[in-house]
Scaffold this motif. Structure first.
Motif, PDB file in Angstrom:
ATOM      1  N   LEU A   1      27.479  -9.657  -3.707  1.00  0.00           N
ATOM      2  CA  LEU A   1      27.451  -9.503  -2.341  1.00  0.00           C
ATOM      3  C   LEU A   1      26.000  -9.067  -1.821  1.00  0.00           C
ATOM      4  O   LEU A   1      25.797  -9.407  -0.460  1.00  0.00           O
ATOM      5  N   ILE A   2      25.698  -8.114  -2.315  1.00  0.00           N
ATOM      6  CA  ILE A   2      24.331  -7.430  -1.585  1.00  0.00           C
ATOM      7  C   ILE A   2      23.524  -7.910  -0.896  1.00  0.00           C
ATOM      8  O   ILE A   2      23.702  -7.965   0.348  1.00  0.00           O
ATOM      9  N   PRO A   3      23.222  -9.035  -1.734  1.00  0.00           N
ATOM     10  CA  PRO A   3      21.657  -9.422  -0.434  1.00  0.00           C
ATOM     11  C   PRO A   3      22.376 -10.526   1.062  1.00  0.00           C
ATOM     12  O   PRO A   3      21.650 -10.326   2.059  1.00  0.00           O
ATOM     13  N   ALA A   4      23.962 -10.622   0.736  1.00  0.00           N
ATOM     14  CA  ALA A   4      24.104 -11.696   2.248  1.00  0.00           C
ATOM     15  C   ALA A   4      24.110 -10.041   3.123  1.00  0.00           C
ATOM     16  O   ALA A   4      23.762 -10.388   4.112  1.00  0.00           O
ATOM     17  N   MET A   5      24.739  -9.257   2.632  1.00  0.00           N
ATOM     18  CA  MET A   5      25.119  -8.086   3.382  1.00  0.00           C
ATOM     19  C   MET A   5      23.841  -7.665   4.496  1.00  0.00           C
ATOM     20  O   MET A   5      23.338  -7.462   5.551  1.00  0.00           O
ATOM     21  N   GLN A   6      22.686  -7.591   3.352  1.00  0.00           N
ATOM     22  CA  GLN A   6      21.321  -7.021   3.744  1.00  0.00           C
ATOM     23  C   GLN A   6      20.896  -8.029   4.646  1.00  0.00           C
ATOM     24  O   GLN A   6      20.388  -7.623   5.574  1.00  0.00           O
ATOM     25  N   GLN A   7      21.150  -9.411   4.537  1.00  0.00           N
ATOM     26  CA  GLN A   7      20.379 -10.649   5.400  1.00  0.00           C
ATOM     27  C   GLN A   7      21.486 -10.015   6.862  1.00  0.00           C
ATOM     28  O   GLN A   7      20.615 -10.744   7.465  1.00  0.00           O
ATOM     29  N   ALA A   8      22.506 -10.310   6.671  1.00  0.00           N
ATOM     30  CA  ALA A   8      23.477  -9.787   7.742  1.00  0.00           C
ATOM     31  C   ALA A   8      22.976  -9.140   8.485  1.00  0.00           C
ATOM     32  O   ALA A   8      22.773  -9.107   9.876  1.00  0.00           O
ATOM     33  N   ILE A   9      22.982  -7.788   8.296  1.00  0.00           N
ATOM     34  CA  ILE A   9      22.233  -6.644   8.607  1.00  0.00           C
ATOM     35  C   ILE A   9      20.993  -7.311   9.610  1.00  0.00           C
ATOM     36  O   ILE A   9      20.408  -6.391  10.254  1.00  0.00           O
ATOM     37  N   GLU A  10      20.103  -7.455   8.693  1.00  0.00           N
ATOM     38  CA  GLU A  10      18.509  -7.899   9.944  1.00  0.00           C
ATOM     39  C   GLU A  10      18.873  -9.259  10.524  1.00  0.00           C
ATOM     40  O   GLU A  10      17.541  -8.690  10.700  1.00  0.00           O
TER      41      GLU A  10
END
Length: 262
Positions: A129-138
């Motif tokens: 999940l973490i890569p997609a969450m980081q992308q969404a935050i950025e």
């Protein structure tokens, strides 16, 4: 005219009465007094990052600051990639840069209010999940100074809802007290629910309707949400949150004889 009276009665029962009870409980408990010096230390909900190798994802919610705590909670995101020695906590706030990184303890009390876990993933599930969450935050659109609006949004709960929306099928739902979660952050007033099991109609965050297997039935009036969870039986009330079985939108006040559910 025949529908006006029963509609008014339902509004008084499911919106005005719960908020009145929540206000009475808030003032009786003394919550919000001395908030400037309130405890913001760790609530002990996370293992020490340095000695915990697996990846971790959490979404927390806690009663918000001062009188807003009568009807609203504040949500935030925490994650740690596999092997990382520290957690990353993301809040969306009204002061400074809207997206605040590590401004508080990852599982810290929110100005004295102990957080509850809305969603948890560990190990391989969290790492995915973490890569997609980081992308969404950025790439979050409302990331500039002045973008934050406490009501109807975009606020802290809008931010968390937008990040979760990039993870379809997650089967997580923010608490009914997460005012701003239904704000159409991308301009879309009609969308699939985050779980992909239903639809959400939002009229600019001022009113709306959600129908979903995971999210249940929710009616939004001026940001206040009342509804019913059929999958894990519970009612959702403004200010009071869930009453019934625990669900994917956090803990609940148990009904008499109800069994706990993860």
């Amino acid at each position: 005219m025949s529908l006006l009276k029963p509609g008014l009665i339902l509004f008084l029962i499911f919106f005005v009465l719960p908020l009145s009870v929540s206000a009475a409980l808030y003032y009786a408990s003394g919550t919000g007094t001395g908030w400037r010096t309130a405890d913001r230390s760790s609530a002990g909900l996370l293992p020490p990052a340095a000695s915990h190798h697996p990846a971790v994802v959490r979404v927390f919610a806690a009663q918000t600051v001062r009188w807003r705590g009568i009807f609203a909670t504040h949500c935030w995101i925490v994650f740690k990639p596999e092997g990382a020695a520290s957690y990353s906590r993301y809040d969306y706030t009204a002061w400074g840069e809207p997206i605040r990184l590590n401004g508080f303890e990852p599982d810290g009390r929110w100005f004295g209010a102990r957080p509850e876990t809305v969603y948890a993933a560990d190990g391989a599930a969290a790492a995915a999940l973490i890569p997609a969450m980081q992308q969404a935050i950025e790439t979050y659109a409302w990331r500039n100074r002045g973008d934050y609006r406490a009501w109807p949004g975009p606020n802290s709960n809008t931010f968390v809802a937008a990040v979760l929306d990039t993870l379809p099928g997650l089967a997580a739902a923010l608490p009914p007290t997460a005012i701003g979660k239904d704000f159409p952050y991308d301009g879309r007033w009609l969308r699939f629910t985050q779980s992909g099991t239903g639809f959400r109609l939002s009229l600019g965050g001022y009113a709306g309707l959600t129908l979903g297997w995971v999210e249940g039935i929710e009616v939004n009036i001026l940001g206040a949400v009342a509804g019913l969870d059929v999958r894990r039986p519970a009612i959702k009330l403004p200010g009071l949150g869930r009453i019934g079985m625990r669900g994917h939108d956090g803990p609940a006040t148990p009904l008499p004889g109800a069994l706990a559910s993860g």
